[in-house]
Design a protein around this motif. Structure first.
Motif, PDB file in Angstrom:
ATOM      1  N   PHE A   1      -4.769  -2.340  -1.736  1.00  0.00           N
ATOM      2  CA  PHE A   1      -4.079  -2.051  -0.485  1.00  0.00           C
ATOM      3  C   PHE A   1      -3.873  -3.324   0.322  1.00  0.00           C
ATOM      4  CE2 PHE A   1      -6.033   1.991  -1.603  1.00  0.00           C
ATOM      5  CZ  PHE A   1      -4.984   2.873  -1.386  1.00  0.00           C
ATOM      6  N   ASP A   2      -2.810  -3.336   1.090  1.00  0.00           N
ATOM      7  CA  ASP A   2      -2.569  -4.429   2.030  1.00  0.00           C
ATOM      8  C   ASP A   2      -3.506  -4.222   3.217  1.00  0.00           C
ATOM      9  OD1 ASP A   2      -1.659  -6.152   4.026  1.00  0.00           O
ATOM     10  OD2 ASP A   2       0.437  -5.951   3.444  1.00  0.00           O
ATOM     11  N   ASP A   3      -4.534  -5.055   3.315  1.00  0.00           N
ATOM     12  CA  ASP A   3      -5.547  -4.818   4.345  1.00  0.00           C
ATOM     13  C   ASP A   3      -5.120  -5.296   5.728  1.00  0.00           C
ATOM     14  OD1 ASP A   3      -5.798  -7.556   4.098  1.00  0.00           O
ATOM     15  OD2 ASP A   3      -7.787  -7.504   3.186  1.00  0.00           O
ATOM     16  N   THR A   4      -3.889  -5.801   5.858  1.00  0.00           N
ATOM     17  CA  THR A   4      -3.379  -6.140   7.186  1.00  0.00           C
ATOM     18  C   THR A   4      -2.681  -4.957   7.837  1.00  0.00           C
ATOM     19  OG1 THR A   4      -1.190  -6.921   6.452  1.00  0.00           O
ATOM     20  CG2 THR A   4      -3.007  -8.513   6.403  1.00  0.00           C
ATOM     21  N   LEU A   5      -2.422  -3.895   7.086  1.00  0.00           N
ATOM     22  CA  LEU A   5      -1.745  -2.718   7.610  1.00  0.00           C
ATOM     23  C   LEU A   5      -2.782  -1.682   8.029  1.00  0.00           C
ATOM     24  CD1 LEU A   5       1.122  -2.310   4.964  1.00  0.00           C
ATOM     25  CD2 LEU A   5       1.315  -3.243   7.279  1.00  0.00           C
ATOM     26  N   MET A   6      -2.783  -1.308   9.289  1.00  0.00           N
ATOM     27  CA  MET A   6      -3.713  -0.294   9.776  1.00  0.00           C
ATOM     28  C   MET A   6      -3.171   1.115   9.553  1.00  0.00           C
ATOM     29  SD  MET A   6      -6.265  -2.057  10.778  1.00  0.00           S
ATOM     30  CE  MET A   6      -7.308  -1.082  11.862  1.00  0.00           C
ATOM     31  N   THR A   7      -1.856   1.272   9.503  1.00  0.00           N
ATOM     32  CA  THR A   7      -1.201   2.512   9.096  1.00  0.00           C
ATOM     33  C   THR A   7      -0.038   2.131   8.192  1.00  0.00           C
ATOM     34  OG1 THR A   7       0.327   2.564  10.990  1.00  0.00           O
ATOM     35  CG2 THR A   7      -1.794   3.689  11.267  1.00  0.00           C
ATOM     36  N   ALA A   8       0.564   3.129   7.535  1.00  0.00           N
ATOM     37  CA  ALA A   8       1.670   2.924   6.581  1.00  0.00           C
ATOM     38  C   ALA A   8       1.228   2.173   5.330  1.00  0.00           C
ATOM     39  CB  ALA A   8       2.863   2.216   7.234  1.00  0.00           C
ATOM     40  N   GLU A   9      -0.100   1.988   5.176  1.00  0.00           N
ATOM     41  CA  GLU A   9      -0.570   1.323   3.966  1.00  0.00           C
ATOM     42  C   GLU A   9      -0.327   2.169   2.731  1.00  0.00           C
ATOM     43  OE1 GLU A   9      -3.839   4.084   4.863  1.00  0.00           O
ATOM     44  OE2 GLU A   9      -2.545   2.813   6.086  1.00  0.00           O
ATOM     45  N   ASP A  10      -0.210   3.501   2.919  1.00  0.00           N
ATOM     46  CA  ASP A  10       0.077   4.363   1.779  1.00  0.00           C
ATOM     47  C   ASP A  10       1.504   4.143   1.275  1.00  0.00           C
ATOM     48  OD1 ASP A  10       1.084   5.398   4.144  1.00  0.00           O
ATOM     49  OD2 ASP A  10       0.306   7.420   3.832  1.00  0.00           O
ATOM     50  N   ARG A  11       2.472   4.034   2.192  1.00  0.00           N
ATOM     51  CA  ARG A  11       3.853   3.780   1.786  1.00  0.00           C
ATOM     52  C   ARG A  11       3.969   2.435   1.080  1.00  0.00           C
ATOM     53  NH1 ARG A  11       7.777   4.575   6.797  1.00  0.00           N
ATOM     54  NH2 ARG A  11       9.337   4.391   5.139  1.00  0.00           N
ATOM     55  N   ASP A  12       3.301   1.429   1.631  1.00  0.00           N
ATOM     56  CA  ASP A  12       3.336   0.097   1.025  1.00  0.00           C
ATOM     57  C   ASP A  12       2.715   0.115  -0.366  1.00  0.00           C
ATOM     58  OD1 ASP A  12       3.472  -3.023   1.403  1.00  0.00           O
ATOM     59  OD2 ASP A  12       1.410  -2.597   0.778  1.00  0.00           O
ATOM     60  N   PHE A  13       1.575   0.779  -0.501  1.00  0.00           N
ATOM     61  CA  PHE A  13       0.899   0.820  -1.792  1.00  0.00           C
ATOM     62  C   PHE A  13       1.757   1.544  -2.835  1.00  0.00           C
ATOM     63  CE2 PHE A  13      -2.126   2.771  -4.810  1.00  0.00           C
ATOM     64  CZ  PHE A  13      -2.745   1.621  -5.284  1.00  0.00           C
ATOM     65  N   CYS A  14       2.329   2.684  -2.456  1.00  0.00           N
ATOM     66  CA  CYS A  14       3.165   3.427  -3.403  1.00  0.00           C
ATOM     67  C   CYS A  14       4.406   2.627  -3.803  1.00  0.00           C
ATOM     68  CB  CYS A  14       3.570   4.776  -2.807  1.00  0.00           C
ATOM     69  SG  CYS A  14       2.210   5.968  -2.725  1.00  0.00           S
ATOM     70  N   ASP A  15       4.986   1.904  -2.857  1.00  0.00           N
ATOM     71  CA  ASP A  15       6.126   1.045  -3.177  1.00  0.00           C
ATOM     72  C   ASP A  15       5.748   0.021  -4.242  1.00  0.00           C
ATOM     73  OD1 ASP A  15       7.865   2.255  -1.472  1.00  0.00           O
ATOM     74  OD2 ASP A  15       7.992   0.615  -0.029  1.00  0.00           O
ATOM     75  N   ARG A  16       4.602  -0.635  -4.040  1.00  0.00           N
ATOM     76  CA  ARG A  16       4.195  -1.678  -4.980  1.00  0.00           C
ATOM     77  C   ARG A  16       3.809  -1.099  -6.334  1.00  0.00           C
ATOM     78  NH1 ARG A  16      -0.204  -3.999  -3.462  1.00  0.00           N
ATOM     79  NH2 ARG A  16      -0.625  -2.860  -1.531  1.00  0.00           N
ATOM     80  N   CYS A  17       3.257   0.104  -6.334  1.00  0.00           N
ATOM     81  CA  CYS A  17       2.974   0.771  -7.613  1.00  0.00           C
ATOM     82  C   CYS A  17       4.264   0.981  -8.399  1.00  0.00           C
ATOM     83  CB  CYS A  17       2.285   2.119  -7.373  1.00  0.00           C
ATOM     84  SG  CYS A  17       0.542   2.006  -6.900  1.00  0.00           S
ATOM     85  N   ARG A  18       5.275   1.474  -7.732  1.00  0.00           N
ATOM     86  CA  ARG A  18       6.553   1.711  -8.409  1.00  0.00           C
ATOM     87  C   ARG A  18       7.193   0.393  -8.861  1.00  0.00           C
ATOM     88  NH1 ARG A  18      10.032   4.857  -4.364  1.00  0.00           N
ATOM     89  NH2 ARG A  18      11.427   5.182  -6.149  1.00  0.00           N
ATOM     90  N   GLU A  19       7.068  -0.651  -8.030  1.00  0.00           N
ATOM     91  CA  GLU A  19       7.600  -1.960  -8.409  1.00  0.00           C
ATOM     92  C   GLU A  19       6.912  -2.507  -9.647  1.00  0.00           C
ATOM     93  OE1 GLU A  19       7.112  -4.318  -4.903  1.00  0.00           O
ATOM     94  OE2 GLU A  19       8.495  -3.097  -3.721  1.00  0.00           O
ATOM     95  N   GLN A  20       5.639  -2.132  -9.836  1.00  0.00           N
ATOM     96  CA  GLN A  20       4.884  -2.582 -11.001  1.00  0.00           C
ATOM     97  C   GLN A  20       5.047  -1.645 -12.205  1.00  0.00           C
ATOM     98  OE1 GLN A  20       3.088  -5.435 -11.402  1.00  0.00           O
ATOM     99  NE2 GLN A  20       3.870  -6.078  -9.414  1.00  0.00           N
ATOM    100  N   GLY A  21       5.923  -0.654 -12.083  1.00  0.00           N
ATOM    101  CA  GLY A  21       6.216   0.220 -13.211  1.00  0.00           C
ATOM    102  C   GLY A  21       5.359   1.458 -13.318  1.00  0.00           C
ATOM    103  N   CYS A  22       4.538   1.750 -12.298  1.00  0.00           N
ATOM    104  CA  CYS A  22       3.727   2.966 -12.323  1.00  0.00           C
ATOM    105  C   CYS A  22       4.574   4.158 -11.854  1.00  0.00           C
ATOM    106  CB  CYS A  22       2.519   2.831 -11.396  1.00  0.00           C
ATOM    107  SG  CYS A  22       1.310   1.598 -11.907  1.00  0.00           S
TER     108      CYS A  22
END
Length: 318
Positions: free
Chosen positions: A181-202
């Motif tokens: 997780f991006d530990d600089t995000l106090m909220t919306a970290e779920d959207r960021d994490f899911c975006d990066r998962c998809r970018e990595q092919g998950c």
């Protein structure tokens, strides 16, 4: 801890990560539901990450140590993303499950997650966060917001785009490959994490049968404040996407129409009041987004400390 055959069935192992901050009563309820899971206990460990709570949590966790292998990890207050990363570094399960401390998973929750992950171990699986406080209209509205977003963005559950990190599972290997997780995000970290998962092919999978009940009571004040914070997180989420060079998220007016109409179309009790509250969440979110934009702009306009020092020195001369 690796997967194994249990009663002739191949079962996978889980580490359940629970970040918590100043909510011992909710944490106790959460652990009670985790301890009651219909899943082989030898294949589960629990990591509770105390994100800088005011009081120690040892007494809260102690009653569950005989029923669960629970590890308590303490850190300075850094937010949910940082706490989840800390927890993910502990435990021994092949798969990581992220659960919020104010949630109670249904008894078959882990079984449901395991079914999806065993068939497709390289996926990210997330389930619904259902409201556990039907008499609290603000809690109902917040839950409906999540539900409406899921129905809109996850029309094909096997190709989901919107999952919640309060009820999420993936392999430990994929978590580290994505970078946590991006530990600089106090909220919306779920959207960021899911975006990066998809970018990595998950591939993201919405598992409607992996249910947790959300028990967070809200007043109008805390309801408004919650969605203002979501707006602040949304601004930083878009900033992070821009820094990665990811395609900008386009405005989707259809979602907002869907959101406000959702209680009416589905004939929910107090539908009109809920529609108003759902509209209000977007007003609060916009307020938070604008505040964060102004805050960031203010920081950029301030001279750096190095720039300020010569001026301070000059002012003390002669």
């Amino acid at each position: 801890m690796t997967s194994r055959w249990v009663d002739g069935v191949h079962e996978i192992s889980f580490s359940i990560i629970i970040p918590t901050y100043n909510r011992p009563r909710f944490l106790a309820s959460c652990l009670e539901s985790v301890a009651a899971q219909d899943y082989p206990s030898a294949l589960v460990d629990v990591v509770v990450v105390d994100d800088g709570s005011d009081a120690p949590l040892d007494a809260t966790i102690a009653p569950y140590r005989a029923r669960l292998p629970v590890m308590l990890v303490r850190q300075d207050h850094g937010g949910p993303g940082a706490a989840r990363n800390t927890g993910a570094a502990q435990g021994s399960g092949e798969f990581l499950v992220f659960l919020d401390d104010d949630c109670r998973p249904a008894r078959d929750w882990l079984q449901a997650l395991a079914r999806h992950l065993k068939s497709s171990p390289d996926t990210v699986v997330g389930g619904p966060m259902s409201n556990g406080l039907p008499d609290n209209i603000y809690a109902v509205a917040s839950s409906l917001l999540i539900e409406a977003a899921s129905t809109y963005f996850n029309t094909d559950p096997s190709r989901a785009t919107n999952l919640i990190t309060g009820n999420l599972a993936l392999s430990r290997a994929d978590f580290h490959r994505v970078g946590g997780f991006d530990d600089t995000l106090m909220t919306a970290e779920d959207r960021d994490f899911c975006d990066r998962c998809r970018e990595q092919g998950c591939r993201l999978v919405y598992a409607g049968d992996a249910v947790v009940w959300h028990d967070r009571p809200l007043t109008f004040r805390t309801f408004w404040a919650q969605h203002v914070e979501y707006g602040r997180g949304t601004f930083d989420y878009h900033r992070r996407r821009a820094e990665r060079g990811t395609t900008r998220v386009s405005f989707d007016g259809g979602f907002y129409v869907h959101l406000v109409r959702y209680p009416l179309v589905h004939r929910r009790p107090r539908a009109l009041a809920l529609s108003v509250l759902l509209g209000l969440t977007q007003v609060a979110k916009t307020v938070g987004l604008l505040r964060q934009r102004m805050r960031r702009a203010g920081r950029r306009s301030m001279p750096s400390l190095e720039q300020e020092r010569p001026l301070e020195q000059e002012s003390h001369r002669g």
